[in-house]
Motif scaffolding. Structure first.
Motif, PDB file in Angstrom:
ATOM      1  N   THR A  22       0.895  -1.296  -0.075  1.00 25.62           N
ATOM      2  CA  THR A  22      -0.193  -0.109  -0.046  1.00 25.62           C
ATOM      3  C   THR A  22       0.955   1.221  -0.111  1.00 25.62           C
ATOM      4  N   ALA A  23       0.299   2.208  -0.778  1.00 24.24           N
ATOM      5  CA  ALA A  23       1.260   3.480  -0.650  1.00 24.24           C
ATOM      6  C   ALA A  23       0.408   4.632   0.128  1.00 24.24           C
ATOM      7  N   SER A  24      -1.058   4.195   0.649  1.00 27.92           N
ATOM      8  CA  SER A  24      -1.763   5.228   1.234  1.00 27.92           C
ATOM      9  C   SER A  24      -1.998   4.773   2.555  1.00 27.92           C
ATOM     10  N   GLU A  25      -2.581   5.495   3.339  1.00 28.41           N
ATOM     11  CA  GLU A  25      -2.750   5.426   4.884  1.00 28.41           C
ATOM     12  C   GLU A  25      -4.158   4.244   4.875  1.00 28.41           C
ATOM     13  N   ILE A  26      -3.858   3.329   5.853  1.00 33.22           N
ATOM     14  CA  ILE A  26      -4.832   2.295   5.847  1.00 33.22           C
ATOM     15  C   ILE A  26      -5.304   2.103   7.288  1.00 33.22           C
ATOM     16  N   ASN A  27      -6.380   1.856   7.651  1.00 36.30           N
ATOM     17  CA  ASN A  27      -6.852   1.695   9.172  1.00 36.30           C
ATOM     18  C   ASN A  27      -6.556   0.393   9.385  1.00 36.30           C
ATOM     19  N   LEU A  28      -6.109  -0.109  10.465  1.00 35.25           N
ATOM     20  CA  LEU A  28      -5.448  -1.509  10.810  1.00 35.25           C
ATOM     21  C   LEU A  28      -6.612  -2.268  11.734  1.00 35.25           C
ATOM     22  N   LYS A  29      -6.740  -3.477  11.461  1.00 28.40           N
ATOM     23  CA  LYS A  29      -7.586  -4.099  12.271  1.00 28.40           C
ATOM     24  C   LYS A  29      -6.902  -5.285  13.070  1.00 28.40           C
ATOM     25  N   ASN A  30      -7.606  -5.762  13.955  1.00 27.65           N
ATOM     26  CA  ASN A  30      -7.090  -6.700  14.802  1.00 27.65           C
ATOM     27  C   ASN A  30      -6.533  -8.053  13.855  1.00 27.65           C
ATOM     28  N   ASN A  31      -5.559  -8.571  14.450  1.00 26.44           N
ATOM     29  CA  ASN A  31      -4.910  -9.679  13.695  1.00 26.44           C
ATOM     30  C   ASN A  31      -4.292  -9.439  12.320  1.00 26.44           C
ATOM     31  N   ASP A  32      -4.479  -8.278  11.622  1.00 27.81           N
ATOM     32  CA  ASP A  32      -3.757  -7.780  10.519  1.00 27.81           C
ATOM     33  C   ASP A  32      -2.063  -8.090  10.672  1.00 27.81           C
ATOM     34  N   THR A  33      -1.420  -8.474   9.606  1.00 23.92           N
ATOM     35  CA  THR A  33      -0.130  -8.622   9.351  1.00 23.92           C
ATOM     36  C   THR A  33       0.422  -7.492   8.529  1.00 23.92           C
ATOM     37  N   ILE A  34       1.276  -6.957   8.975  1.00 20.58           N
ATOM     38  CA  ILE A  34       2.223  -5.769   8.358  1.00 20.58           C
ATOM     39  C   ILE A  34       3.497  -6.407   7.979  1.00 20.58           C
ATOM     40  N   ALA A  35       3.890  -6.134   6.820  1.00 18.39           N
ATOM     41  CA  ALA A  35       5.384  -6.468   6.319  1.00 18.39           C
ATOM     42  C   ALA A  35       6.103  -5.360   5.927  1.00 18.39           C
ATOM     43  N   LEU A  36       7.217  -4.733   6.519  1.00 17.98           N
ATOM     44  CA  LEU A  36       8.064  -3.847   5.862  1.00 17.98           C
ATOM     45  C   LEU A  36       9.040  -4.393   5.153  1.00 17.98           C
ATOM     46  N   LEU A  37       9.029  -3.990   3.788  1.00 15.83           N
ATOM     47  CA  LEU A  37       9.950  -4.511   2.834  1.00 15.83           C
ATOM     48  C   LEU A  37      10.751  -3.680   2.193  1.00 15.83           C
ATOM     49  N   PRO A  38      12.337  -3.732   2.319  1.00 13.51           N
ATOM     50  CA  PRO A  38      13.163  -2.843   1.758  1.00 13.51           C
ATOM     51  C   PRO A  38      13.264  -3.272   0.336  1.00 13.51           C
ATOM     52  N   PRO A  39      13.822  -2.131  -0.258  1.00 16.41           N
ATOM     53  CA  PRO A  39      14.103  -2.267  -1.770  1.00 16.41           C
ATOM     54  C   PRO A  39      14.821  -3.691  -1.881  1.00 16.41           C
ATOM     55  N   PHE A  40      14.210  -4.248  -3.165  1.00 17.86           N
ATOM     56  CA  PHE A  40      14.716  -5.505  -3.576  1.00 17.86           C
ATOM     57  C   PHE A  40      15.561  -5.314  -4.900  1.00 17.86           C
ATOM     58  N   ALA A  41      16.802  -5.887  -5.268  1.00 17.44           N
ATOM     59  CA  ALA A  41      17.408  -5.935  -6.479  1.00 17.44           C
ATOM     60  C   ALA A  41      17.037  -7.160  -7.274  1.00 17.44           C
ATOM     61  N   GLY A  42      16.679  -7.092  -8.413  1.00 13.78           N
ATOM     62  CA  GLY A  42      16.457  -7.982  -9.219  1.00 13.78           C
ATOM     63  C   GLY A  42      17.627  -8.499 -10.096  1.00 13.78           C
ATOM     64  N   GLY A  43      17.372  -9.639 -10.853  1.00 12.86           N
ATOM     65  CA  GLY A  43      18.487  -9.908 -11.790  1.00 12.86           C
ATOM     66  C   GLY A  43      18.809 -11.227 -12.000  1.00 12.86           C
TER      67      GLY A  43
END
Length: 80
Positions: free
Chosen positions: A59-80
Motif C-alpha cells: 500500500t502507498a496510502s494510509e490504511i486503518n489497521l484491524k485486529n490480527n492484521d499482518t504488516i510487512a516492512l519490505l526494503p527495496p529488492f534488487a532483481g537480476g
C-alpha cells in the motif's frame, strides 16, 4: 488490538527481529500511526526506505489497521 509485524533484510537487522507482535491501544490505528511508533522505537528506520504491505498487499496510502492484521516492512529488492 494486536497485529503482527514482519521485518525483512536491513529492517530486520535494525530491529533485531524478523517478526514481532504489536499491541495497539486504540481501535482507529492507521499505518501512519504505526510508522510513527516504529520510528520512535527503532530510530534507525528513519533513514531507511521501505514499502509497507498490509495482509500481503503493498500500500502507498494510509490504511486503518484491524485486529490480527499482518504488516510487512519490505526494503527495496534488487532483481537480476
Amino acid at each position: 488490538m494486536t497485529i503482527t509485524i514482519k521485518y525483512f533484510g536491513l529492517i530486520a537487522d535494525i530491529t533485531n527481529a524478523s517478526e514481532e507482535l504489536f499491541n495497539l491501544e486504540k481501535s482507529d490505528f492507521t499505518t501512519t500511526d504505526l510508522m510513527q511508533q516504529l520510528h520512535e522505537k527503532y530510530t534507525g528506520l528513519q533513514n531507511v526506505s521501505f514499502a509497507i504491505a498490509v495482509n500481503k498487499s503493498i500500500t502507498a496510502s494510509e490504511i486503518n489497521l484491524k485486529n490480527n492484521d499482518t504488516i510487512a516492512l519490505l526494503p527495496p529488492f534488487a532483481g537480476g
